[in-house]
Write an enzyme that holds these catalytic residues in place. Structure first.
Site, short mmCIF file in Angstrom:
data_model
loop_
_atom_site.label_atom_id
_atom_site.label_comp_id
_atom_site.label_asym_id
_atom_site.label_seq_id
_atom_site.Cartn_x
_atom_site.Cartn_y
_atom_site.Cartn_z
N GLN A 472 0.84 -1.20 0.00
CA GLN A 472 0.00 0.00 0.00
C GLN A 472 0.87 1.25 0.00
O GLN A 472 1.54 1.55 0.99
CB GLN A 472 -0.89 -0.04 1.25
CG GLN A 472 -1.74 1.20 1.43
CD GLN A 472 -2.73 1.03 2.57
OE1 GLN A 472 -3.70 0.29 2.47
NE2 GLN A 472 -2.47 1.69 3.67
N SER A 475 1.30 6.37 2.60
CA SER A 475 2.02 7.34 3.43
C SER A 475 3.24 7.91 2.71
O SER A 475 3.88 7.23 1.90
CB SER A 475 2.51 6.66 4.72
OG SER A 475 1.45 6.10 5.41
N SER A 507 4.80 -1.39 4.05
CA SER A 507 5.00 -2.79 4.48
C SER A 507 5.02 -3.69 3.26
O SER A 507 4.25 -3.51 2.31
CB SER A 507 3.85 -3.24 5.39
OG SER A 507 3.69 -2.37 6.46
N GLU A 590 -10.14 -2.70 6.82
CA GLU A 590 -9.14 -3.52 7.49
C GLU A 590 -9.83 -4.78 8.00
O GLU A 590 -10.11 -4.92 9.18
CB GLU A 590 -8.50 -2.75 8.64
CG GLU A 590 -7.43 -1.84 8.18
CD GLU A 590 -6.63 -1.34 9.37
OE1 GLU A 590 -6.28 -0.17 9.36
OE2 GLU A 590 -6.39 -2.13 10.29
N GLU A 709 -4.22 8.36 18.51
CA GLU A 709 -4.83 9.69 18.60
C GLU A 709 -5.83 9.90 17.47
O GLU A 709 -6.90 10.47 17.66
CB GLU A 709 -3.75 10.79 18.54
CG GLU A 709 -2.90 10.92 19.79
CD GLU A 709 -1.88 9.80 19.94
OE1 GLU A 709 -1.52 9.18 18.92
OE2 GLU A 709 -1.46 9.53 21.07
C1 LIG Z 1 4.70 -0.94 11.16
C2 LIG Z 1 4.09 0.07 10.24
C3 LIG Z 1 3.65 -0.33 9.00
C4 LIG Z 1 3.10 0.62 8.13
N1 LIG Z 1 2.71 0.18 6.88
C5 LIG Z 1 2.25 1.09 6.00
C6 LIG Z 1 1.94 0.71 4.67
O1 LIG Z 1 2.08 -0.45 4.30
N2 LIG Z 1 1.53 1.64 3.79
C7 LIG Z 1 1.35 2.93 4.17
O2 LIG Z 1 0.92 3.72 3.35
N3 LIG Z 1 1.65 3.35 5.43
C8 LIG Z 1 2.10 2.47 6.35
N4 LIG Z 1 2.41 2.86 7.63
C9 LIG Z 1 2.34 4.27 7.94
C10 LIG Z 1 1.27 4.66 8.94
O3 LIG Z 1 0.00 4.66 8.35
C11 LIG Z 1 1.66 6.05 9.46
O4 LIG Z 1 2.87 5.88 10.17
C12 LIG Z 1 0.62 6.64 10.36
O5 LIG Z 1 -0.53 6.98 9.64
C13 LIG Z 1 1.16 7.88 11.10
O6 LIG Z 1 1.80 8.77 10.24
P1 LIG Z 1 3.25 9.37 10.59
O7 LIG Z 1 4.13 8.20 10.82
O8 LIG Z 1 3.63 10.30 9.56
O9 LIG Z 1 3.06 10.10 11.96
P2 LIG Z 1 2.46 11.56 12.14
O10 LIG Z 1 1.17 11.68 11.42
O11 LIG Z 1 3.50 12.58 11.88
O12 LIG Z 1 2.13 11.54 13.69
C14 LIG Z 1 3.10 11.86 14.71
C15 LIG Z 1 2.35 11.99 16.02
O13 LIG Z 1 1.42 13.09 15.93
C16 LIG Z 1 0.12 12.64 16.26
N5 LIG Z 1 -0.88 13.35 15.47
C17 LIG Z 1 -0.84 13.63 14.15
N6 LIG Z 1 -1.96 14.26 13.78
C18 LIG Z 1 -2.74 14.37 14.88
C19 LIG Z 1 -4.03 14.93 15.13
N7 LIG Z 1 -4.79 15.48 14.19
N8 LIG Z 1 -4.51 14.84 16.40
C20 LIG Z 1 -3.77 14.27 17.39
N9 LIG Z 1 -2.56 13.75 17.20
C21 LIG Z 1 -2.04 13.80 15.95
C22 LIG Z 1 0.12 11.16 15.95
O14 LIG Z 1 -0.88 10.47 16.69
C23 LIG Z 1 1.53 10.77 16.33
O15 LIG Z 1 1.57 10.51 17.71
C24 LIG Z 1 2.95 1.96 8.52
C25 LIG Z 1 3.39 2.34 9.78
C26 LIG Z 1 3.94 1.41 10.65
C27 LIG Z 1 4.40 1.85 12.01
#
Ligand SMILES: Cc1cc2nc3c(=O)[nH]c(=O)nc-3n(C[C@H](O)[C@H](O)[C@H](O)COP(=O)(O)OP(=O)(O)OC[C@H]3O[C@@H](n4cnc5c(N)ncnc54)[C@H](O)[C@@H]3O)c2cc1C
Length: 724
Positions: A472, A475, A507, A590, A709
């Site tokens: 997918q 991100s 992933s 999901e 969150e």
């Molecule tokens: C093991 C793993 C597998 C993954 N696999 C995939 C995949 O296959 N394909 C894919 O596309 N993505 C994948 N992801 C990505 C995942 O969807 C994102 O990591 C997730 O959506 C969070 O985005 P970010 O990492 O940019 O964190 P950020 O969005 O930058 O968040 C950082 C912090 O800020 C908080 N935050 C952000 N916005 C808000 C808000 N509006 N209110 C309150 N708190 C907030 C978050 O809760 C977090 O604590 C994967 C992630 C992990 C850890």
């Protein structure tokens, strides 16, 4: 959600809620607090008896309705939601003990009296009273612990300690006047509590119940839990209503994220409490061990949970919540009384841990309208599949529509919820796991719902057969939680599109054949409108996958660089600009097939006890009990969702909170296991097994698919209706 699940239960709940509102206004209850404390009968009791609500569970021959404990739980929950005053709970509890365990002549005499409105109460502990055998009689002396409703009760069920354990007996009629009942100042202002003093009281064999302490306590736990659920739901709902109207800094306090998340957490806790209370009531219809397990879980989760939830509600209201005039403290007090009267929480925790080490909770799922012939048909195919090598088996199951039975034909068999349950049960019986297509499970529903016939043909069957692995590409470095701000561009090219950008945390990209990918096709449009949904061949020129190493040492996710990658028009799903709407199908999918809660055994705290050796320290047992109670409440929530789906309703609020609750539970569990092993947990692969590795592997559950969150935002805004 209330305890009531079936339409009959919901009708009953509505009737009791209406009755309580009509006959038990809180202002009147407050005005009568002194009389209630002294055990004086209130007009609301006569009204209740007129409806026989205190006798719904008593046998029909005695004039009761012969209802089961779940229906009684529905009544108690609704009455507690309206803080119905007086002896309903103690009378219902004592009535259940007498109906189940009294010798026949005693039951014949007392049960009709209870139906006619006699008040009753039962102790939950035998502490304080001592019974000594004297010929065929017992002689009992001492002062009981506080007994709920004893001041107002005409019939008393008491327990006394003996040399061999406890004896439980009934005191009524003239003998009731031979015992001294001493009302105490009750923390709950809406009903009485009293100690009972006995001085060498003779108790004949005909007064003795065939019951032991554990069974008494289990029944108490189940019935008290129903009340705790009503209290918790009132607190959660009234706090939420206040958060929507109370303004500070020029806006409703529910629009502040701290308050929104608090409301979402309280909602999730209240749903868990309700599920645990429901489970205990339902388990009463199963065998004794199942009931003991579910009742102990309810004792740990419900009343203590309601106490915490009530205090959180007080703080949500601010200063006004701490005033005598505000009703919230009446509910808080009710919850505190329930918890205290059930006895020390630590004892329940240890009992639950002990039970769960030897018994698994088995939900009794009876299916009314099983599709004819489905079960033997599935069993036959699965028996043929069982000896095959995994790859061959997957292909074989896909060809018979059993890889994803809920998909439409020819990919699945368009299985109804009931049919899915039957098939899941048959997989279990055959000892086979249902095949998973991993990220294909999010991709395929989108392709089925929005793709062309050619796309369905090209991707659905081959994925189910195991020929296509998906990843997918959503991100990006600058677009995580705020996915719609993604910047990967797709520009028009001859016969298709050219994609350029960087994706991250992808992933399985290193092994994927195809990707679902979001890219911006119209940079001038508002951010949610300019996105399109593509299927990208991961072997296309311009796709570069760079592995990332995770904190736990593994290699799951990757960076993916797209440089001028050509994607033909035939691999655009839906129309240009519809990508955001389609992505919501993907993200919401999901694995919403009904097997979600079935056939998958979630990790349980008891799984980790064996590695600790004997004896397990008391503090570990107690912690294990808390974690087990949460795990069983989660399982009960999943089971309720399943039953609602079988009954034809769409997944409701429970579905939204399951993910959050699961993340909470797994985090607490793995954190605890780490602590149980002491220095051994500083090593990997030693006697502590995977304790450290398990803990290091938590973040995918806390971040992937939307952080906690973000999930709390969704519950707060979409489920609870708080302002954005
Ligand atoms: C093991 C793993 C597998 C993954 N696999 C995939 C995949 O296959 N394909 C894919 O596309 N993505 C994948 N992801 C990505 C995942 O969807 C994102 O990591 C997730 O959506 C969070 O985005 P970010 O990492 O940019 O964190 P950020 O969005 O930058 O968040 C950082 C912090 O800020 C908080 N935050 C952000 N916005 C808000 C808000 N509006 N209110 C309150 N708190 C907030 C978050 O809760 C977090 O604590 C994967 C992630 C992990 C850890």
């Amino acid at each position: 959600m209330t305890i009531a699940l079936t339409s009959d239960q919901q009708d009953l709940a509505e009737a009791v809620a209406g009755f309580t509102a009509r006959h038990a206004a809180l202002a009147a209850t407050r005005g009568a607090a002194d009389k209630i404390a002294a055990g004086q009968p209130q007009p609301s009791w006569q009204a209740l008896v007129g409806q026989r609500l205190q006798a719904i569970h008593l046998p029909e021959w005695a004039g009761g309705d012969g209802a089961d404990l779940t229906e009684l739980a529905v009544v108690l929950e609704q009455a507690a939601f309206g803080l119905f005053p007086g002896p309903l709970l103690p009378t219902a509890f004592a009535g259940q003990l007498i109906a189940e365990h009294a010798p026949e002549p005693l039951g014949r005499r007392l049960l009709p009296e209870l139906v006619s409105g006699a008040t009753a109460a039962s102790a939950v502990t035998a502490a304080g009273l001592r019974a000594v055998k004297s010929g065929s009689q017992w002689r009992v002396t001492g002062e009981s612990a506080p007994v709920l409703g004893a001041a107002s009760a005409r019939i008393l069920v008491l327990g006394a300690e003996t040399e061999a354990g406890t004896v439980w007996f009934v005191i009524d009629g003239g003998q009731r006047d031979d015992v001294e009942v001493v009302p105490a100042e009750h923390v709950d202002l809406t009903r009485d509590v009293a100690r009972v003093r006995l001085d060498d009281l003779p108790v004949s064999a005909g007064q003795v119940l065939a019951v032991d302490l554990d069974r008494v306590r289990d029944l108490a736990a189940a019935l008290f839990a129903a009340e705790a659920a009503g209290v918790a739901r009132w607190c959660q709902g009234s706090g939420l209503a206040y958060a929507k109207v109370r303004e500070q800094f020029g806006t409703a306090i529910g629009s502040f994220q701290a308050v929104k998340h608090k409301c979402a957490r309280l909602f999730a806790r209240s749903e868990l409490i309700t599920a645990a209370a429901w489970d205990a009531a339902v388990a009463h219809g199963q065998d004794r061990e199942q009931f003991a397990l579910a009742a102990a879980a309810a004792a740990v989760v419900t009343a203590p949970g309601a106490v915490d939830l009530a205090l959180e509600t007080v703080t949500l209201f601010g200063g006004i919540g701490y005033t005598w005039e505000h009703d919230v403290h009446l509910y808080w007090r009710r919850a505190m009384s329930l918890q205290s009267l059930l006895g020390p929480r630590g004892a329940w925790q240890r009992r639950l841990a002990g039970l769960s080490a030897v018994i698994d909770r088995q939900h009794d799922l009876r299916l009314a309208d099983e599709p004819a012939g489905l079960r033997p048909w599935a069993a036959e195919i699965l028996a043929e599949a069982a000896p095959m090598a995994p790859d061959k088996r997957r292909r074989f199951l896909a060809e018979h529509g059993l890889a994803a039975p809920h998909y439409p034909r020819p990919y699945g068999i368009a299985a109804s919820p009931v049919a899915q349950v039957v098939i899941t049960q048959e997989f279990e019986r055959a000892g086979l796991a249902q095949p998973s297509t991993m990220i294909g499970e999010w991709a395929l529903p989108t392709i089925l719902a929005h793709g062309t016939g050619e796309q369905r043909e090209a991707f659905v069957g081959p994925t189910l057969r195991g020929d296509i692995v998906w990843c997918q590409l959503f991100s990006e470095p600058g677009a995580g939680s705020d996915l719609a701000s993604l910047r990967t561009r797709a520009t028009r090219a001859n016969g298709g599109w050219r994609l350029t950008g960087q994706k991250v945390w992808t992933s399985s990209a290193q092994e994927a054949d195809w990707a679902i990918c979001l890219a911006r096709t119209d940079p001038g449009a508002p951010k949610h409108k300019g996105i399109s949904y593509f299927l990208v061949d991961m072997r296309s020129p311009g796709v570069e996958v760079r592995p990332l190493r995770e904190a736990n040492g593994g290699y799951l996710f990757n960076e993916v660089f797209l440089t001028d990658v050509f994607v033909p028009d035939s691999r655009l799903v839906g129309n240009p600009g519809e990508g955001w709407r389609l992505a919501r199908t993907t993200l919401g999918n999901e694995r919403v097939n009904i097997a979600t809660g079935m056939g998958r055994r979630h990790e349980m705290p008891s799984d980790y006890l064996a590695a600790l050796g004997e004896p397990v320290p008391a503090d570990v047992l107690a912690e294990c009990g808390v974690l087990t109670a949460d795990a069983l409440a989660f399982a009960a929530m999943s089971q309720r969702l399943l039953l609602r789906q079988i009954a034809g309703s769409q997944p409701g609020a429970e579905a939204s909170v399951l993910k959050v609750v699961h993340a909470w539970n797994v985090t607490s569990l793995r954190r605890a296991v780490l602590g149980w092993h002491g220095p051994e947990a500083a090593t990997l692969g030693g006697p502590a097994g995977d304790a450290a590795q398990g803990y290091l592997s938590l973040p995918p559950m806390l971040i992937g698919g939307g952080t906690l969150e973000i999930q709390l935002n969704v519950i707060g805004e979409r489920v609870l209706g708080l302002p954005r």
